[in-house]
Design an enzyme around this catalytic site. Structure first.
Site, PDB file in Angstrom:
ATOM      1  N   LYS A 238       0.919  -1.088   0.101  1.00  0.00           N
ATOM      2  CA  LYS A 238       0.091  -0.208   0.013  1.00  0.00           C
ATOM      3  C   LYS A 238       0.896   1.266  -0.136  1.00  0.00           C
ATOM      4  O   LYS A 238       1.430   1.532  -0.991  1.00  0.00           O
ATOM      5  CB  LYS A 238      -1.086   0.033   1.279  1.00  0.00           C
ATOM      6  N   ARG A 386     -14.097   4.520  -1.729  1.00  0.00           N
ATOM      7  CA  ARG A 386     -13.065   4.574  -0.878  1.00  0.00           C
ATOM      8  C   ARG A 386     -11.918   5.546  -1.537  1.00  0.00           C
ATOM      9  O   ARG A 386     -11.321   4.738  -2.793  1.00  0.00           O
ATOM     10  CB  ARG A 386     -12.212   3.124  -0.326  1.00  0.00           C
TER      11      ARG A 386
HETATM   12  C1  LIG Z   1      -6.006  -4.402   7.189  1.00  0.00           C
HETATM   13  C2  LIG Z   1      -5.730  -5.599   6.366  1.00  0.00           C
HETATM   14  N1  LIG Z   1      -5.198  -6.507   6.972  1.00  0.00           N
HETATM   15  C3  LIG Z   1      -4.639  -7.840   6.301  1.00  0.00           C
HETATM   16  C4  LIG Z   1      -4.726  -7.713   4.890  1.00  0.00           C
HETATM   17  C5  LIG Z   1      -4.235  -8.908   3.961  1.00  0.00           C
HETATM   18  O1  LIG Z   1      -2.944  -8.662   3.701  1.00  0.00           O
HETATM   19  P1  LIG Z   1      -2.171  -9.905   2.770  1.00  0.00           P
HETATM   20  O2  LIG Z   1      -3.001 -10.012   1.466  1.00  0.00           O
HETATM   21  O3  LIG Z   1      -1.027  -9.515   2.592  1.00  0.00           O
HETATM   22  O4  LIG Z   1      -2.398 -11.168   3.514  1.00  0.00           O
HETATM   23  C6  LIG Z   1      -5.059  -6.376   4.101  1.00  0.00           C
HETATM   24  C7  LIG Z   1      -5.129  -6.289   2.659  1.00  0.00           C
HETATM   25  O5  LIG Z   1      -5.528  -5.442   2.084  1.00  0.00           O
HETATM   26  C8  LIG Z   1      -5.551  -5.333   4.900  1.00  0.00           C
HETATM   27  O6  LIG Z   1      -6.211  -4.329   4.528  1.00  0.00           O
END
Ligand SMILES: Cc1ncc(COP(=O)(O)O)c(C=O)c1O
Length: 414
Positions: A238, A386
């Protein structure tokens, strides 16, 4: 003074933006695209391709397997140290870049549960990002426990706009709660939690806290050690601009380094990676959160992204972020409120991260129509457009043009 909704005013804000030059450090092949999704997939830093090329041609192509001992083995920790120092307030040896956020959540939640063996409840929020809810439920189930959910039971209730408070959390705590899992910045509303106050409330009840910093890393300055936090995870694709599928990170408070155990005990977290005999013996410190082989290529991209934030400085990033989100909210109030659009993000800048969610019953169709016009936000269930405002790459004129496009679509809808 120029009217606050005019494009001239947005141009004047860009003109006095101390971080404006950072946009030139990114590849922006189509300047007509208004990119409002850098909170989901950050833009490509101009330096990344060369950094990757060095790893591919110089290290992989030329040095071949020798590169593991010539630097690759240490890279998850070197990039972790850099990320930790620039973004998390962390000292060396506290952060590792590896796996993805979901896997890292499983590892640290499992580790935290094992540190409270006589307790079996996880506290998490019903409105939490799905992966966090699924992992919380699975980790609790695997310890014959359960999740105590914060937030409204009724799925038709709109997601909360204000941050979870220490009082909310304290009300859910009891002597069987082992771990509390929360996001620093909520993925829908951008509500920003008070890490220090919530951590204190959790510790007062003898539990541990895991912070998901996915939407805070690279957008909000963090001081994880100073806040007393136990564990934290976050992603790098991000605001950190590490690229699609970039490895995520784990931070663990040094006081836990001797007692934490990784529930996925892989060979890269062994105290002697190449011993290859006997049972698993965890490496000291943060290294034990490694599982399998890290990607040297992907780590180079994360490092390039971190370097830009390090150079900009998180205080400057935060100052621009609050200016961008305030400007976006002002435009939404002036232009979109008459069409029934509600700002579903805290109005107090100290209580929000770096995106603004605009609620409207036609949010999905509006997001698609905006994307067709080259304005790219994203949709968040059930009714949110968003608007992500990544401070290193988003101009005030982008906000102006993006919200103006949304107004034009709403006007056309009638
Ligand atoms: C708040 C939050 N936690 C976890 C994740 C998941 O991340 P990952 O796909 O790296 O496992 C995201 C993905 O956008 C997220 O926004």
């Amino acid at each position: 003074m120029t009217e606050a909704t005019s494009r001239t005013y947005a141009e004047s804000l860009d003109g006095s933006d101390p971080l404006a030059g950072f946009r030139l450090r990114f590849e922006i092949p189509d300047p007509a695209v208004v990119y409002l999704d850098g909170n989901s997939l950050g833009r490509l830093p101009a330096a990344t391709a060369d950094r990757i090329s060095t790893v591919v041609h110089g290290e992989w192509g030329d040095r071949l397997i020798r590169s593991w001992s010539e630097g690759w083995m240490d890279r998850p920790f070197e990039v972790g140290d850099r990320l930790g120092a620039a973004l998390l307030g962390a000292g060396p040896g506290e952060t590792v870049v590896c796996d993805n956020t979901t896997v890292n959540l499983y590892k640290v939640l499992g580790a935290a549960m094992s540190m409270r063996p006589d307790r079996s409840t996880v506290v998490a929020h019903r409105g939490e990002f799905p992966t966090d809810r699924y992992v919380a439920a699975e980790v609790a189930r695997s310890r014959s426990g359960s999740v105590k959910w914060l937030g409204p039971l009724d799925p038709s209730v709109p997601f909360p706009v204000s941050p979870v408070t220490a009082n909310d959390v304290a009300a859910a705590l009891h002597d069987d709660v082992a771990v509390v899992l929360l996001s620093v910045v909520d993925y829908r509303s951008a509500a920003l939690a008070d890490i220090g106050a919530i951590t204190r409330a959790v510790h007062d009840e003898g539990a541990l806290v895991v912070w998901d910093c996915s939407h805070a890393g690279g957008s909000v300055p963090l001081d994880l050690p100073g806040s007393g936090a136990d564990f934290a995870v976050g992603c790098s694709y991000k605001f950190i601009n590490g690229g699609p599928g970039a490895p995520a990170w784990i931070w663990a408070a040094p006081r836990h380094h001797g007692s934490m155990t990784n529930p996925i005990p892989g060979w890269m977290g062994h105290e002697d990676v190449f011993a290859m005999t006997g049972d698993y013996a965890p490496a000291p410190g943060i290294r034990r959160f490694m599982t399998g082989t890290p990607s040297a290529i992907a780590l180079a991209a994360v490092d390039a992204g971190v370097a830009l934030l390090e150079e900009a400085g998180m205080d400057a990033v935060r100052a621009k972020s609050t200016a961008l989100t305030s400007y976006c909210i002002d435009l939404a109030d002036s232009w979109l409120a008459p069409f029934g659009v509600e700002v579903a993000t805290p109005r107090d800048p100290s209580q929000r991260g770096a995106h603004v969610t605009l609620r409207h019953p036609d949010a999905l169709a509006l997001t698609q129509a905006l994307t067709d016009r080259g304005v790219i936000p994203d949709f968040r269930h059930p009714d949110g457009v968003r608007v992500g405002l990544a401070p290193l790459t988003t101009r005030f004129t982008d906000v102006h043009d993006g919200i103006a496009s949304l107004r034009a679509l709403l006007e056309a809808l009638g």
